[in-house]
Design a protein around this motif. Structure first.
Motif: not given
Length: 237
Positions: A200, A228, A231, A234-235
């Protein structure tokens, strides 16, 4: 990256870990120095390391021997250490690194090297060798019993039975806790996640493998949390 360097299958894995930490400070092979530690001091070093990495709370899941239910066992490592403070009331230090009991028995505390060398022997031979190392000679049955009692007082280990009560059937069981085994197992679990962490960070920053594994653990974990968090943001967007 000590998580990758320690082999959890080795009986001396805890000593290997301490030696690696000492090497990072001195730049020299510290295995001989790590093996000179008393078992009591080794356990305190591992406890300090565990608290630094994972916090004070020890948490585990055990199966009740009465009803078979999985039971959560939890306790404070600091409280356990406070309960295992050396007690010198049954004698006095001899001024040469040893101890003399009120009955006149003179002994020294076993080192990591003593325990590791004895562990390679059959149980009966191992006990005999440890007694000889501590007393400087063979001991009578009475002396061996006194030695074991006094060692648990003047150099208590964080390797003992911890009482766990089942909330379902009420059965109380003693579960063995060893700070050495617990710390190594925690690092082993963490090492299994390392490939994903490295992947990652490599994807996020474009860094090569060697650069990532050279990162300090706390910095690596902080960067991973940032990755994390981005991410997850963004979700949700």
């Amino acid at each position: 990256m000590d998580e990758l360097s320690v082999d959890p299958g080795r009986p001396s894995a805890a000593t290997q870990l301490i030696a690696l930490l000492l090497v990072s400070r001195s730049g020299e092979d510290a295995a001989p120095e790590a093996r000179k530690l008393s078992m009591h001091d080794r356990d305190l070093v591992l406890a300090a390391l565990y608290r630094h990495l994972y916090g004070d709370q020890i948490e585990s899941v055990v199966r009740c021997r009465g009803c078979g239910t999985l039971v959560e066992a939890s306790f404070s490592l600091a409280a356990l250490i406070a309960h295992r403070v050396p007690d010198y009331s049954a004698g006095r230090p001899d001024g040469a690194g040893g101890f003399v009991t009120t009955t006149g028995l003179s002994f020294r505390v076993p080192t990591v090297a003593d325990r590791e060398e004895a562990a390679a022997l059959p149980p009966a031979d191992a006990l005999d060798q440890l007694v000889k190392r501590c007393l400087g000679r063979s001991g009578t049955t009475q002396e061996i019993c006194e030695l074991q009692e006094r060692l648990d007082e003047v150099a208590p280990l964080l390797d003992l039975d911890v009482a766990v009560s089942c909330p379902h059937c009420g059965r109380r069981d003693d579960v063995r806790f060893s700070i050495g085994r617990f710390t190594i197992e925690a690092l082993a679990r963490e090492s299994r996640l390392l490939p994903l962490e490295i992947h990652r960070l490599a994807v996020a920053y474009g860094w090569p493998f060697d650069q990532i594994v050279a990162l300090d653990r706390s910095l690596r974990r902080s960067l991973l949390r940032c990755v994390e968090a981005e991410r997850n943001a963004r979700r949700r967007a």
